[in-house]
Design an enzyme around this catalytic site. Structure first.
Site, PDB file in Angstrom:
ATOM      1  N   ASN A 110       0.818  -1.198   0.000  1.00 52.45           N
ATOM      2  CA  ASN A 110       0.000   0.000   0.000  1.00 52.45           C
ATOM      3  C   ASN A 110       0.865   1.267   0.000  1.00 52.45           C
ATOM      4  O   ASN A 110       2.035   1.208  -0.348  1.00 52.45           O
ATOM      5  CB  ASN A 110      -1.019   0.002   1.142  1.00 52.45           C
ATOM      6  N   ARG A 111       0.298   2.392   0.430  1.00 53.53           N
ATOM      7  CA  ARG A 111       0.926   3.694   0.204  1.00 53.53           C
ATOM      8  C   ARG A 111       1.552   4.278   1.464  1.00 53.53           C
ATOM      9  O   ARG A 111       1.031   4.108   2.568  1.00 53.53           O
ATOM     10  CB  ARG A 111      -0.105   4.672  -0.360  1.00 53.53           C
ATOM     11  N   HIS A 136       3.436   0.145  -2.715  1.00 54.59           N
ATOM     12  CA  HIS A 136       3.892  -1.246  -2.794  1.00 54.59           C
ATOM     13  C   HIS A 136       5.414  -1.377  -2.862  1.00 54.59           C
ATOM     14  O   HIS A 136       5.970  -2.136  -3.658  1.00 54.59           O
ATOM     15  CB  HIS A 136       3.259  -1.956  -3.987  1.00 54.59           C
ATOM     16  N   HIS A 207      -1.117 -10.009  -3.693  1.00 56.28           N
ATOM     17  CA  HIS A 207      -1.907  -9.109  -4.540  1.00 56.28           C
ATOM     18  C   HIS A 207      -2.579  -9.864  -5.687  1.00 56.28           C
ATOM     19  O   HIS A 207      -2.563  -9.409  -6.836  1.00 56.28           O
ATOM     20  CB  HIS A 207      -1.015  -7.997  -5.097  1.00 56.28           C
ATOM     21  N   GLU A 344      -6.357  -7.630  -0.094  1.00 57.60           N
ATOM     22  CA  GLU A 344      -4.981  -7.514   0.382  1.00 57.60           C
ATOM     23  C   GLU A 344      -4.953  -7.327   1.904  1.00 57.60           C
ATOM     24  O   GLU A 344      -5.202  -6.231   2.401  1.00 57.60           O
ATOM     25  CB  GLU A 344      -4.293  -6.342  -0.315  1.00 57.60           C
TER      26      GLU A 344
END
Length: 380
Positions: A110-111, A136, A207, A344
């Protein structure tokens, strides 16, 4: 498990990933993959295809390039085996068309806001590869590395990777392991472990893009989605979490009961506009209990159901909003808009910058662990 399905090639073919020559059906996997197309080199490291099979004839194919699940063959309600994940037929396509299809994501899924975080008073700058943020693990995250694969048995695969200190800007030499086990109750059991020699952050996930119709040309509108969560973390127009945790009650983000995705995803709601649909983290009610279902996905058409279990606090549900039909995957099938759903399991996005959220910090002498189960079944 059967022996690793690797077809010997001459030296030149090893270097080029040669796929020439007529192949008989016996050399292909149940999902139609040709193992020769995965037997090559990426950045000087050998790639392969590994095949897991259980007593029910369920098959899972994995490549050590990015630790990717390439295909998953499960029976539908009529006993017909269907491939329920998106991916490519060869390593060449995975390299040519960068994607997260099926990958073992790291070092941080994720971010991370603006690619920056501070740990023990030291500020680290990561690559900014998505709307100004680090997504990621950056453009050279774990989905683009070659893991070392070891087939433990007919039903178990061990993948290991040694990430170097400051690789993609992350501190610490990190030794990580992903163990994939195909169980006889038709589940893919994923265990992640890691150790570091310097304080660092870590958040790994899988993912896979699930298409439970076994037909990626069709979208996910009819899929019934359930998420065991009373709240979620909203995002701004750059997909970055705002730091809030808000209730799903009375919003299109409420999937506490099985709900068709198509009934919710296009409603006039700010969060759906910001995410271009559903691309959000839910705060799970399961509180780390691996024995509770945290999310479910079901295709009314095939009867295939996927139940997800995890000991993580959150799950990112992404509904393929950026698939646009320009990409073709296995068997040259076009991957159309919203042709899948990703589930996820994870720490919350941007956790390194939100100390009030569950920590993602790993220190020397500690062991990072994360456990996720994807269990498939069918209705009758």
């Amino acid at each position: 498990m059967k022996k690793i399905l690797i077809v010997s090639l001459v030296a030149s073919a090893l270097l080029t990933g040669c796929t020439g020559g007529q192949k008989t059906a016996s050399t292909l996997t149940e999902s139609g993959l040709n193992p020769e197309n995965f037997n090559t080199e990426v950045n000087g490291a050998q790639t392969q295809l590994f095949v897991l099979k259980n007593k029910n004839n369920m098959e899972v194919c994995v490549t050590n390039f990015g630790g990717r699940i390439v295909s998953v063959m499960v029976p539908d309600r009529d006993g017909v085996l269907r491939d329920v994940v998106l991916g490519f037929d060869s390593i060449q396509d995975y390299v040519k068309y960068p994607s997260d299809f099926g990958a073992s994501i790291g070092r941080y899924a994720n971010r991370i806001n603006q690619g920056k975080f501070t740990l023990d008073g030291i500020e680290y700058q990561l690559p900014r590869n998505n709307y100004g943020h680090c997504l990621h693990g950056g453009p050279k995250g774990f989905q683009y590395v070659v893991y070392t694969g070891t087939q433990i048995s007919d039903q178990e695969l061990k993948l290991t990777y040694q990430a170097k200190d400051m690789e993609e800007g992350f501190p610490g030499n990190l030794a990580c392991t992903v163990t994939m086990k195909l169980t006889d109750d038709n589940a893919i059991d994923l265990n992640y472990e890691a150790e570091t020699d310097k304080p660092t952050i870590i958040n790994m996930t899988n993912h896979s893009y699930f298409n439970l119709d076994g037909n990626p040309a069709q979208n996910n509108a009819d899929y019934l989605l359930t998420v065991n969560a009373d709240s979620y973390t909203p995002v701004d127009s750059t997909f970055m979490t705002t730091g809030e945790i808000v209730p799903v009650e009375g919003t299109p983000m409420d999937f506490r009961k099985p709900t068709a995705i198509g009934l919710q995803i296009d409603q006039n709601f700010e969060q759906l506009r910001n995410g271009h649909g559903i691309d959000h983290n839910w705060v799970l009610n399961t509180q780390g209990d691996i024995n509770q279902i945290c999310a479910s996905l079901k295709s009314p058409k095939t009867g295939i159901k996927l139940d997800v279990y995890t000991d993580e606090p959150g799950i990112q549900v992404y509904c393929g909003n950026f698939l646009d039909g320009t990409l073709s995957g296995k068997k040259e099938i076009q991957y159309n808009f919203r042709a899948s759903v990703c589930l996820e399991t994870q720490k919350y996005p941007d956790t390194p910058n939100k100390p009030e959220w569950p920590s993602c910090v790993l220190r020397p002498g500690e062991k990072y662990t994360s456990h996720t189960i994807f269990r498939f079944s069918t209705d009758k």
